[in-house]
Design a protein around this motif. Structure first.
Motif: not given
Length: 632
Positions: A374-383
């Protein structure tokens, strides 16, 4: 408040109807195949009449098996199991195969029986049953008679099985044998799977394999994998070694078609950040953790400088002083190409909500623990990178299940950390098909004996003894008997807690139950007397704690003299330095694993980095690497 650092001398400042119908048929057949051959066939016929058209042939095969001699019955059962497998009714297909006598099957049917039995065993997690099936002498004798399609199926199954069991050499050899049976458009996929098998091996073992005399193809793959897994090389050094390998091995299939992660090296060199902002707390409740991460990062930084590697300009920002958004903008305006930090989860959440994250952020914590399910979505620039207990708890479940255990007892502290680790273990254990037979929590305030006694149901045994003694009116010899439905224990604890829990288990007659734990039970101490109480415990192990002679750890130990509680954070800081130039590589090659000091690091599609741990076992008070499952 910030400080700019440049390269300088060393100093220190992350069911449906279909299923029910099949159950009825299979149950009726299993009953009919028992010790009462004269049983009425009515229940079987009734079940067959209830199924839908796609399963009519299965029903007919089962009726034929019921009325046939053993040899023909085994053939019918095999055919029914094959159809059920195609319909994804895997457990019922597996049940039917248990009634097949392989000795009565002809060669062609025996091959199909072996392929299906092994495949279903693997999908059920019964890897050793699958290995026994594929290792039969009869199957080995028949392999030369197999059709190409059967060769492909067997080769793919065996190669996958060897990888799951950690048998790298066997997996590589099976992949290379499989080449002769593949079509040209299938070779690339096979080579990708071979590379993934190699990338799951430790750098030390790959160096060992590369140093041995091997056939040309094997030798080349091992040498290339050893280059890829060498964590001490910079990207530039790795690129140079790959190019030299290509010149030395022009006829190797990987020379003209490098694995994707190695093809990206040139681009990584051109695009790697030239300036970093290290944004960690220097004050407040996270100050000591922030310092440990920062010192670990700086140790890796200066080691790179001393080794002649290119190192970025650094800016140190105190994330505990000011608004995190303004501090991020300060870093961007100062010319930073990447921000490492913050550590506080609340600050990470705030950055995730910013729409204009123009510069990537490698946070030293997770908003939510990483999970491939289960993977939530985050800002594409945030690791996001950290030391989530959930990662290790799930791996404990996977390892214990792989080793054949099915009924787990959970012992964990009463805390938010204990809740997270327990939930991750239980969810993964039940997803795999295991059963949780008990869960007990301890506070650590003198309640270990009571909690463990209750969890093992010794109190029930003692109550039965007292009742019997009262009824008989006489004294009886008595030894409490613990519950017998537990075949493994998951212990979530720190070092001090674990050194009390494990001996208490032995005191309460549970010394022979295998115990699995996370890395938190071990702080890296060489003192055997300190950890002798943990003998026999299997645990996830940070490479940082197992590699006492590794140069970077020695540097940190001599300078910072870290307490066991913070050792993992120094490793997190060192890994953040290894990660920063490779973030785009990990993002583009989803199966790529970077060998780090906190484990093997792999990026999920949402930018979270998950850790895969090595394993160790405590013997004579010392942590020793645990061999592959198949070698135990």
């Amino acid at each position: 408040m910030s400080t700019v650092l440049k390269n300088s001398p060393r100093h220190f400042p992350r069911l449906g109807a279909s299923r029910i119908a099949t159950v009825l048929i299979a149950s009726a057949l299993l009953s009919a195949c028992g010790s009462n051959p004269s049983r009425d066939q009515g229940s079987l016929q009734q079940a067959a009449a209830q199924i839908e058209h796609p399963q009519q042939s299965v029903a007919q095969l089962l009726k034929l098996a019921r009325s046939s001699q053993p040899r023909d019955a085994s053939q019918y059962l095999l055919q029914a199991a094959q159809q059920l497998s195609q319909q994804e009714e895997l457990s019922w297909a597996q049940n039917l195969l248990k009634n097949v006598d392989p000795m009565l099957l002809g060669n062609e049917d025996f091959i199909e029986y072996s392929l299906l039995t092994g495949k279903l065993a693997m999908e059920d997690g019964s890897y050793f049953l699958a290995k026994d099936t594929f290792s039969s002498e009869r199957l080995a004798t028949l392999r030369s008679q197999m059709q190409p399609e059967q060769q492909r199926r067997l080769g793919e199954l065996k190669a996958t099985l060897f990888t799951l069991l950690g048998e790298t050499q066997a997996g590589v050899e099976e992949r290379l044998q499989l080449r002769q049976w593949l079509e040209s458009d299938q070779l690339a996929g096979n080579e990708r799977a071979l590379w993934q098998t190699l990338m799951m091996e430790s750098p030390e073992q790959l160096q060992n394999l590369a140093g041995k005399r091997q056939p040309f193809l094997q030798q080349g793959w091992y040498e290339l994998a050893a280059i890829a897994k060498n964590q001490s090389d910079s990207i530039e050094q790795q690129q140079a070694k790959v190019q030299q390998w290509q010149m030395n091995n022009p006829g190797h299939p990987a020379a003209a078609n490098l694995p994707e992660d190695l093809r990206l090296l040139g681009r990584l060199i051109a695009e790697q950040p030239r300036k970093l902002s290290l944004m960690l707390p220097s004050r407040g409740k996270f100050a000591r953790a922030g310092k440990a991460i920062r010192d670990g990062f700086m140790a890796a930084y200066y080691q790179a400088v001393e080794n002649g590697q290119q190192a970025p300009q650094l800016e140190l920002i105190d994330s505990s002083q000011g608004d995190i958004i303004q501090l991020y903008q300060q870093a961007v305006q100062g010319g930073s190409d990447l921000v490492i930090g913050p550590l506080d989860k609340r600050q990470v959440k705030r950055l995730n909500d910013v729409s204009d994250l123009n510069v990537p952020v490698l946070a030293m914590n997770y908003i939510q623990a990483p999970s491939s399910e289960q993977q939530d979505e985050y800002h594409q620039q945030l690791f996001q990178f950290g030391l989530a207990v959930e990662d290790e708890a799930r791996q404990c479940a996977q390892r214990a299940y792989l080793e054949g255990h099915r009924r787990a007892l959970v012992l964990a502290p009463q805390s938010a950390w204990g809740n997270r680790g327990t939930r991750a273990f239980m969810d993964e254990w039940q997803r795999l098909g295991g059963e949780i037979v008990g869960e007990q929590r301890f506070t650590g305030k003198g309640d270990y004996s009571r909690v463990i006694k209750n969890s093992l149901q010794l109190d029930l045994s003692e109550n039965r003894y007292r009742n019997l003694q009262r009824i008989l009116g006489t004294n009886l010899e008595f030894e409490p008997r613990r519950r017998q439905d537990v075949d493994m224990i998951f212990m979530l604890a720190n070092n001090n807690q674990a050194r009390q829990v494990k001996p208490t288990l032995a005191f309460h007659y549970a010394s022979k139950i295998p115990v699995y734990a996370t890395s938190h039970i071990y702080g890296g101490s060489k003192a055997s007397k300190t950890n002798r109480d943990l003998n026999g415990v299997r645990f996830t192990a940070l490479p940082w704690l197992m590699q006492e002679d590794e140069g970077l750890r020695q540097d940190v130990d001599s300078y910072a003299k870290p307490s066991p509680a913070y050792q993992q954070l120094y490793a997190l800081g060192a890994d953040s330095f290894a990660l920063y130039p490779r973030l785009s590589q990990l993002a583009q090659v989803q199966q790529l694993q970077l060998q780090g000091r906190t484990g093997r690091l792999q990026m999920l599609h949402n930018g979270q980095l998950a850790r895969q741990q090595d394993w160790a076992i405590m013997r004579n008070g010392k942590a020793q690497p645990l061999e592959n499952i198949s070698q135990q």
